[in-house]
Structure formats: C-alpha cells, structure tokens
Design a protein around this motif. Structure first.
Motif, PDB file in Angstrom:
ATOM      1  N   PRO A  72      42.992  39.149  42.959  1.00 50.15           N
ATOM      2  CA  PRO A  72      42.736  37.834  42.350  1.00 50.15           C
ATOM      3  C   PRO A  72      43.669  37.591  41.168  1.00 50.15           C
ATOM      4  N   TRP A 120      39.254  40.926  35.886  1.00 47.44           N
ATOM      5  CA  TRP A 120      38.618  41.462  37.091  1.00 47.44           C
ATOM      6  C   TRP A 120      38.655  42.984  37.024  1.00 47.44           C
ATOM      7  N   ARG A 173      37.907  43.356  45.865  1.00 51.49           N
ATOM      8  CA  ARG A 173      38.635  42.130  45.530  1.00 51.49           C
ATOM      9  C   ARG A 173      37.798  40.923  45.964  1.00 51.49           C
ATOM     10  N   PRO A 174      37.837  39.839  45.197  1.00 52.31           N
ATOM     11  CA  PRO A 174      37.051  38.660  45.572  1.00 52.31           C
ATOM     12  C   PRO A 174      37.420  38.181  46.983  1.00 52.31           C
ATOM     13  N   SER A 195      30.708  43.339  45.943  1.00 50.87           N
ATOM     14  CA  SER A 195      30.557  42.482  44.768  1.00 50.87           C
ATOM     15  C   SER A 195      31.735  42.661  43.820  1.00 50.87           C
ATOM     16  N   ALA A 196      32.551  41.613  43.710  1.00 52.06           N
ATOM     17  CA  ALA A 196      33.695  41.626  42.794  1.00 52.06           C
ATOM     18  C   ALA A 196      33.197  41.298  41.389  1.00 52.06           C
ATOM     19  N   ILE A 204      38.441  31.225  43.364  1.00 56.50           N
ATOM     20  CA  ILE A 204      39.367  32.294  42.972  1.00 56.50           C
ATOM     21  C   ILE A 204      40.646  32.122  43.771  1.00 56.50           C
ATOM     22  N   ARG A 210      44.226  33.974  44.863  1.00 60.31           N
ATOM     23  CA  ARG A 210      44.706  35.345  44.968  1.00 60.31           C
ATOM     24  C   ARG A 210      46.227  35.395  44.951  1.00 60.31           C
ATOM     25  N   PHE A 261      33.222  30.274  46.185  1.00 60.52           N
ATOM     26  CA  PHE A 261      31.921  30.933  46.070  1.00 60.52           C
ATOM     27  C   PHE A 261      30.863  29.913  45.655  1.00 60.52           C
ATOM     28  N   LEU A 296      30.352  37.711  44.168  1.00 61.03           N
ATOM     29  CA  LEU A 296      31.038  37.669  42.888  1.00 61.03           C
ATOM     30  C   LEU A 296      29.993  37.849  41.797  1.00 61.03           C
ATOM     31  N   GLN A 313      30.320  34.170  48.850  1.00 63.91           N
ATOM     32  CA  GLN A 313      31.415  33.378  49.409  1.00 63.91           C
ATOM     33  C   GLN A 313      30.876  32.344  50.387  1.00 63.91           C
TER      34      GLN A 313
END
Lengths: 211, 287
Positions: free
Chosen positions: A68, A104, A110-111, A116-117, A146, A148, A156, A183, A209
């Motif tokens: 992200p 992060w 990773r998101p 769970s990011a 988010i 990337r 999300f 997230l 998400q």
C-alpha cells in the motif's frame, strides 16, 4: 496635599480593578471544557478516488498484491501517504514519525490480501489535530480506499468502530488472523493523561474489502 | 417523587464521570464480536453446476446468492452476523422459490469461520459444514486436505516438509489441520493411477486447505487460503497522540488567586494612605 493624595487614590482604584479582574479570571476558568472531543464541524469531504477497483481475493490461489502507498477516507477528509512501520524493541507497534502521515505495519497482510492489514495514525500532535483526528467519526458503511504500489486500488467498507482501554487492549481481535481481506485503522482516544502524556484508550476502525 | 429524581441524577452523574474517564459506558454493545464468516463450495465431481443460497434463519430473502457454481468453485468468505442460517442448493437457473435440491443449517458463531461444501457423488450429494481454523501455533502454518476426487477414491497427500498430511484420504473426506513450518513446500497428491504436485508458499500465521480435484488430465490441487494474520502480532495498543486536541480540565487557580492577592495589597496600600491623609487633613483643619 493633593500631590500625595492623588497617587493613593489611583493605587486604591487600581487595586480594586485588579481584584475584580482576578476574580473574573478565576470564575471564568473554573468550569472545565467539555470532556468529549467536539465533533469537527464542516469536515472537508474529499471526492472518492477514481479508477478501477480490484475485487477481493479468492480463497483459491490468491494473487500476490502490491504494497500500500496511500490512504483516502473521503468522508472525513483524510488523504495521506503510507509509510512503513515495524515493531519497536518492546514488541509494540511503531508509530509514524510525523503526526500528519499514517503508516502500515509491514508484518501484517497487505491491504486487499487475505487477513487484517494494520494501519496506524496519530489523533493529534502537541499543538493540533493529527491525520486520524476525525477517525472516531466513521460509521459502519463508510468507505475507505487504499492505493497500492502498482497503481491498483482497493475499497473497504467500515464494519464497526470500537474504543478499547489501552490496559485491556484485545490484541487477538485487533491483530489476529481473518479469513477475508480486512483493514484495521488505529489511533488514540478516550481520556488524556497529562501526567504520562498519553491517551488512555485506542480507537480501532474495522473494515472489510468491498466485493 | 423525590427519590427517583435523585436516582436519575446519580445515574447521570455516574454516566458523565464514566464518559470523563473514558470508560465505555454500555461496554461497547455493538462489538465486532457479533460477526463471523462463511464461504460456499461445490466439491462434488459429477454434480452439475448449481445456484447456492444463504438465508438467515426465518428470513426468505437470501443474504448471499451464488449463481452457476461449478465443481471446484470455492467462494471468498463473506462477513455474516452471528446466528442461525440455512444453505440451499438449487439447479442452475431454477426459480429462487422452487424447493431446493439440498439444504442444511449452519450456526455462525461470532469470530468463527465456516465452509459449507457440497460433497460426495451426485447420487449421495450432501452439504457438509466445516469449521475453519483461524489461528495457528506461533511461527507455523496450518494445512488440511479435502479429498474431492471421485476418479481416485483414495489419495495420499504428501508435503516435502517431511511427512504425509493425509496418508490415506478417501473420497469426500476432510483431514484435520496439521501444523507445518513456514516455507515453500511441494505438495503432492498421489494415487495409484495419477499424481499431482505443486509448490505452496506457507507464511507463518496462515491457514490453508488443499483440495484434491479431478482435473481434465488426472488429479489437480487447489490451494485455498483460509485465514491470514500478522506473523508477529504487535504487543498491546499504540501511542498515537500527544494531547494537542485533548479536552483539558480547569487550570490551576493559583495564578488568579495571586492576582487577587496583589490587587488587594495595592488597594490596601492606597486605601491606608488615603485614610492617613484624611486624618492628617482633619487634624490640620482643626476639626
């Protein structure tokens, strides 16, 4: 006789004025300011980011996703780059060096990948609001975006917003594994302990998400 | 009528002080503890594609509908409110109000994950509810095997990490989870007539299900990620505030008291001098 009498009268009057001013100051500062954080009026909402949004990961052969780089929460006017965070010597999460940038945790998924990011930001600095000042205003259904490193974007949906005392922080619930792409947005909240210079609670926003 | 009013006042006071202290008043009633996860799968080799419906108990409107789910399909997990549900399978394109070919009930507990899979041969098709593990032993990964090959009734599932995850998996069986060290390993499904191998990367803290399927050219392996978390979860909460916007209590009264004191001193001095003056003038005028 007048030259002596006049300064005495002036001193007497001035003394009375000072007493009145001091009493007024004392009375005006006696009632405390409201203990609840005021809701920031007139939040500058941002437009939702544009561009194709990536679908949630499949259970089967989930694709690798990129790191992200930025976070946008249009409703509360958050738009920030994401720095990378690790663990401090004591095992606790590092926090961003700047109060105006979120970060992060690189040890979390990773998101947009399964799991769970974890994203962390300050509620305030010594003098004013931080990047996550308005995080507690989020409500279920609100959207979080988010972007990337490969330019892809994930969206999300907020599931819930929780406040936990730091001395009863539910580590497993917040940092534990999940079977979908989620997230966690974390900042401080609750009462501020002026003696230690820290807030007594953490606010955690849970999001999943959007498919 | 006086008593309830006092009680109310005390309650309000307590609530207000709880707010001041940052104590969650209603103990965070809407905790995330109220949701779990569910995914749906079709793992019956000779059953045609189906439509799968998930209903909350007592509700005829489906929460989730998956159309044209073919053999080998596993949906992503969906968040669902904890409670009782039923899963129904209908032939592809069948009316949502038609009686289902097959249905089963599933109770979703908060914080738990489930897979509801159509298993077995078409003649003995059943919906099986699997409890999916979310947490792993520290530094490890968990792996289980679902044997969904009808052509190879018995399969050995081997991991290059040094052992069989399922030495003799019969058709439509589900193994228990086996802890495996993190790393990239070759997973092999071996039967008398066919063999399939694939590399699988296991990250610490992840849970996997390996599904053995009948492919076009013999056995196939599908690697499912059931759950993932931080390999090393941080300890405790975070320090993300310096108090710049924190509500502050009343400041110290000392500076204001000092001001009042100083004022009193000045006034007193002035007053005394005035009075002395007045006396002297009275004396001078000889009154």
């Amino acid at each position: 006789m007048m030259p002596i009498r006049r300064p005495a009268a002036i001193a007497f009057a001035a003394g009375l004025v000072v007493i009145v001013a001091g009493t007024a100051g004392l009375l005006l500062t006696r009632h405390s300011t409201p203990a609840l954080r005021p809701v920031a009026a007139g939040v500058a909402a941002l437009p939702a980011p544009t561009g194709p949004i990536v679908a949630p990961p499949q259970s089967a052969q989930p694709a690798q996703v990129a790191s992200p780089v930025s976070l946008t929460i249009p409703l509360i006017g958050v738009k920030t780059q994401l720095q990378t965070l690790g663990l401090a010597a004591g095992g606790e999460l590092q926090v961003p060096a700047s109060t105006s940038v979120a970060g992060w945790y690189t040890g979390s998924p990773r998101p947009g990948a399964v799991g769970s990011a974890i994203i962390v930001g300050h509620i305030d600095s010594l003098t004013g609001p931080g990047v996550f000042y308005r995080l507690p205003q989020l409500r279920p259904g609100d959207r979080v975006y988010i972007r990337r490193a490969d330019g892809s974007m994930v969206e999300f949906r907020v599931i819930s917003v929780q406040t936990y005392p730091k001395d009863h922080f539910p580590t497993q619930t917040v940092y534990g594994p999940t079977p979908d792409a989620e997230l966690r947005l974390i900042t401080c909240g609750g009462a501020f302990d002026a003696a230690t210079g820290h807030y007594l609670s953490n606010i955690v926003v849970y999001a999943t998400q959007v498919s | 009528m006086k008593f309830p009013r006092i009680t109310r006042r005390i309650t309000m006071l307590l609530a207000a002080s709880a707010l001041l202290l940052g104590i969650p008043v209603a103990a965070t009633a809407n905790a995330t503890a109220g949701t779990g996860w569910i995914r749906l799968a079709h793992l019956s080799p000779n059953t045609p594609a189906v439509d799968v419906y998930l209903y909350a108990f007592g509700n005829s409107t489906a929460e989730i509908v998956l159309h044209h789910v073919a053999y080998g399909t596993v949906s992503p997990y969906e968040i669902a409110t904890a409670g009782d549900y039923s899963v129904a399978m209908r032939a592809t394109g069948a009316s949502p109000s038609s009686p289902p070919v097959l249905s089963t009930s599933v109770t979703i507990q908060a914080g738990h994950a489930y897979t509801v899979a159509g298993m077995g041969p078409e003649s003995g098709l059943r919906l099986q509810v699997l409890n999916d593990e979310l947490t792993t032993p520290a530094g490890k990964s968990l792996v289980r095997v679902i044997q969904a090959s009808l052509k190879q009734q018995v399969v050995k599932f081997h991991c290059s990490c040094g052992g069989d995850i399922a030495p003799r998996a019969s058709f439509a069986s589900v193994s228990s989870y086996v802890p495996i060290p993190a790393g990239t390993w070759t997973m092999s499904a071996i039967a008398s007539g066919s063999k399939a191998s694939m590399p699988v990367s296991l990250v610490a803290g992840t849970v996997h299900t390996e599904v053995v399927l009948d492919g076009a050219n013999g056995l196939e392996i599908a690697n499912l990620v059931d759950a993932a978390g931080a390999g090393r979860p941080p300890a405790g909460g975070v320090r993300t505030g310096f108090g710049g916007t924190a509500p502050h209590g009343p400041g110290s009264p000392v500076p204001w008291l000092a001001v009042i004191g100083a004022g009193a001193l000045i006034a007193l001095t002035g007053g005394l001098r005035l009075r002395r003056h007045g006396l002297r003038r009275q004396l001078n005028t000889g009154v």
